[in-house]
Design an enzyme around this catalytic site. Sequence first.
Site: not given
Length: 337
Positions: A145-147
Amino acid sequence: MWRVGIYGVTGYAGFEVFRLLRRHPAVEIVFAASESGAGNVLSQLFPTTEDFPVVGFAEAPLDQVDAVFLALPHGVSASVARQAHAAGVRVIDLSADFRLKDPATYARWYREEHPTPELLPEAVYGLTEWNRAAIREATLIANPGCYPTATLLALLPLAQAGAVGPGPIVVDAKSGVSGAGRKPSLTTHFVEVDENLSPYSIGRAHRHLPEMEQMLQAVHGGLGPLVFSPQLLPVARGILATIYVPLAPGWTEAMVHELLTEVYGREPFVKVLPRGTLATLRHSVGTNFCVLSVTGVPEAGMVIVTSSIDNLIKGAAGQAVQNFNVMFGIEETAGLL
């Protein structure tokens, strides 16, 4: 030339995969698939691109490709991954379906049973800088995921080196609106987002939390709890994570900066800024770079590591292409610089 297909091409991340691969020197895009956009050409949906035909999933010729990119919602992605995997096609999945190793953890956080638990042992977590050897041999990549990408690239070197002291690690992360996907909602409506800053799923409620802790525990099982506070910025793209890390005895800002510089010194897409310079969104937006900076707070026995990425590139499509390059023995920067 390696032949690839893209599922979910009409979403932000899927179109970003298309855009990056279209300039890739070793890739031919065989198909671009979307259930909602089937029968159109991409220029009808993204006017600045070409008239590339969009097909439905059933029309996608899996027998003509070496790999597929899945930019699909969780749950949907897993069934397409099963079909592609059974056809002997290598899969790079941008959804959450294969990031968590434990199907019970997946069921808890995503509130549904995992659709293809038999594939979980095959999946390699695609944080390129940390799993490169496994990615080379993988047939199924779980793109982070991006986070988690922004957070883990900052924290993993410290966790591995024993630099993290007792107590919670606080991650205050702000993301552009494209991180919520292309489908609109009340909270991502322009009037709600503009001139506003909105926290959501803060504390220990966000679905990316178990993904981050799973990877951190793999390198150091004794870390304190992760407190994660995501917020929605009124910008299109980019993530800035400000990470408050308690230091183990004997560790200083200078040592942490030296550690990060040494760990990432030869990495093409991670840059550690000089001491005294802070990472901002503009350091990374539009690129596949993760940009890190370190600030010491000796009075509190901690450091603040700031991590900047483009959520659609290093946080999604760019990292997916980076993983593709590693899988197929291509220069890692191909299509990304």
